[in-house]
Design a protein around this motif. Structure first.
Motif: not given
Length: 589
Positions: A213-217, A385-388, A410-411, A490-494
């Motif tokens: 969360t901190l990474t993409y924010l 806005d989101v395509a995860a 991602g995700s 691994q489900g990570r959001v980018w």
């Protein structure tokens, strides 16, 4: 007695007939209003300003229904604006000799970060014509200030303020609520970052979720700060210092540190604009609102051609069956993609995705049609806005993927969520559920008992196999080894910036850029756009959705700000089973 029944029967028949007459009269009036508004072409006066406020919700493609989101309490329409309409209008205004400039009056923007980015880029393109853009507001939220930062001058009410604090994302956790209700969430997942289920199993973010969360924010904040630095001439270091030290707390401090240019009242703004346009002080300024300008004549109209580029919209959660304007149905979307693939006049497809994902099986059904289409003609994905998660699943086989730096993507991961209500029914309501079954596991997916160890192992195996299918599709579509996809999955959001670095997307850009790339890939210089799926006519939508919209309006009115929390819980309860979905509804403040 006969007379009594006669009058009662006559009264009932009269009520039914009156109701029918009133209903059809209502439909007739509504249809007449729609017909009148649809057919009326807006005339733009000479020496005009385009007025932009963006108070209405901005969606990728607005429904062709002027009564969508109609506020029955005030009897006023509050229909969303389509990003497609906004981009087209701003491009038209750029070339329209009657439009001399733009006035942005925006205190808050009802749109996501990537959508705001696309509008901002369109405004920058408008400025390349040499026309002016001015911004005015009583207050600026961070998102609205980011948009306003493209203006030649930013004006603020002398007693107004600019919000400048940094970004945050807040997540609601329901573990204690479920414990109090006696509801046991039974969770299967692959990926340490697949945190969609965390609100049901934890009371705070896991370290992995906090990290992503901190990474993409941080990525989105850096994008905003860098862009503002460029247009306002303030260093990135200084902008961050102003946020960290809480230096911006009123209009005077905003002007002192050059976030705004002048502190003026609305009447002074109007005088300034009149002087700019050469209008006498006693006269009114010619202006036209953005949503009215949608119907203005097109200045540089394309020549007619048989060659087409199809823009296919996929918005909302992914579900099995036929979807609607706010969700993606596997059958209806697959049918639309198949139709575009088989149409020889359609030379390329732009697949606009704005989705947090959803059903893994529904995503697989859609993936197949995208894969077939990409083998036939260029398919360019444009991420909103989101395509995860499932939203990325259906994007993977495309010829190319275009996203904004602030897009959430991602995700790549899968989870299973099953609720056990046994304790809740027994302890809270005194209800016991008994079962008769022919085989040991006939009630595998029941909500009235916990899974056995054997069932949990089988369920986890299914999750693992679905995940392997997912990363296999990404590997094949993106030309990345499976091991590498697994490492960045691994489900990570980018964010879009991160996603480009790890080759999940090809280039930065919005819907307009994706269309240009599709034309280039198809070798087209002249083409026309067709938007798909075809929207239902107003009367069809009204009859189909009247009951559902009324119920939704009542719920929104009753629950107020709690409606979002209600909707999240309802979606999770509805979406039990195997899901390819983003962790939660991401809201950036």
């Amino acid at each position: 007695m006969k007379q009594f029944f006669k009058y009662v029967l006559a009264t009932i028949v009269g009520i039914i007939l009156s109701s029918l007459v009133m209903f059809f009269l209502f439909i007739g009036i509504m249809s007449a209003i729609v017909a009148a508004t649809d057919s009326k072409e807006v005339k733009v006066k000479e020496n005009s300003i385009l007025y932009v406020d963006l108070k209405q919700q901005v969606v990728d493609r607005a429904a062709d229904n002027p009564f969508q989101n109609f506020d029955f309490s005030t009897l006023e329409p509050n229909s969303p604006m389509g990003l497609n309409q906004i981009l087209k209008a701003l491009n038209n205004a750029k070339n329209d000799p009657k439009i001399k400039g733009i006035l942005l009056e925006i205190d808050a923007i009802n749109a996501g970060a990537a959508t705001t980015e696309e509008i901002r880029n369109a405004l920058l393109d408008f400025k390349s014509s040499g026309k002016f853009i001015y911004a005015y507001s009583d207050t600026y939220s961070q998102k609205s200030f980011y948009l306003a930062s493209v203006a030649d001058s930013i004006f603020l009410n002398p007693e107004g303020m600019v919000e400048w604090l940094g970004l945050r994302s807040e997540i609601m956790f329901f573990k204690k609520t479920l414990e109090k209700l006696g509801v046991e969430p039974q969770i299967l997942r692959h990926g340490k970052f697949k945190s969609a289920v965390e609100p049901f199993m934890l009371n705070k973010m896991s370290p992995e979720n906090r990290e992503q969360t901190l990474t993409y924010l941080s990525s989105i904040w850096n994008q905003w700060v860098s862009a503002i630095s460029e247009t306002r001439g303030i260093s990135v270091k200084e902008l961050n210092r102003l946020a960290d030290d809480l230096e911006i707390f009123n209009g005077k401090s905003a002007k002192k540190y050059h976030l705004v240019d002048s502190l003026i009242y609305k009447d002074e703004l109007l005088s300034f604009l009149k002087n700019k346009l050469g209008v006498e002080e006693k006269d009114d300024i010619n202006s036209i609102a953005l949503n009215k300008y949608f119907k203005a004549p097109e200045v540089n109209k394309r020549k007619f051609t048989r060659d087409k580029i199809a823009v296919i919209y996929a918005t909302g959660e992914i579900e099995m069956g036929n979807g609607g304007p706010d969700n993606i149905g596997s059958e209806s979307l697959s049918r639309t993609i198949r139709k575009a693939r088989r149409d020889s006049a359609i030379k390329a497809i732009v697949f606009r995705i704005n989705s947090p994902g959803g059903s893994a099986l529904a995503s697989e059904v859609i993936w197949r049609e995208v894969d077939l289409a990409a083998k036939t003609k260029p398919v360019i994905v444009s991420m909103g806005d989101v395509a995860a998660s499932g939203g990325y699943y259906i994007a993977a086989p495309a010829t190319a993927i275009v996203a904004n730096p602030t897009t959430i993507t991602g995700s790549i991961g899968v989870f299973g969520l099953f609720f056990n209500l046994q304790k809740a029914l027994d302890k809270k309501l005194g209800i016991n559920v008994d079962v008769v079954k022919t085989n040991e596991h006939a009630d595998f997916f029941t909500m009235f008992r916990p899974m056995t160890a054997e069932e949990r192992a089988v369920g986890q195996m299914f999750i693992e196999e679905t995940y392997q299918t997912f990363i296999g599709h990404v590997s094949s579509g993106r030309g990345i080894p499976v091991e590498q996809v697994d490492a960045i999955g691994q489900g990570r959001v980018w964010s879009g910036v991160n996603a480009k670095d790890i080759k999940l997307i090809d280039e930065f850009g919005g819907l307009t850029d994706a269309i240009k790339l599709a034309a280039e890939k198809a070798g087209l210089e002249n083409y026309r756009l067709v938007e798909m799926p075809k929207q239902k006519k107003f009367v069809e939508q009204l009859l189909e959705n009247m009951s559902a919209e009324a119920k939704l309006w009542i719920l929104k009115d009753e629950l107020g700000t709690s409606f979002k929390a209600y909707n999240r819980i309802k979606n999770m309860l509805t979406n039990q089973g195997v899901q390819a979905r983003i962790p939660y509804d991401i809201e950036i403040y």
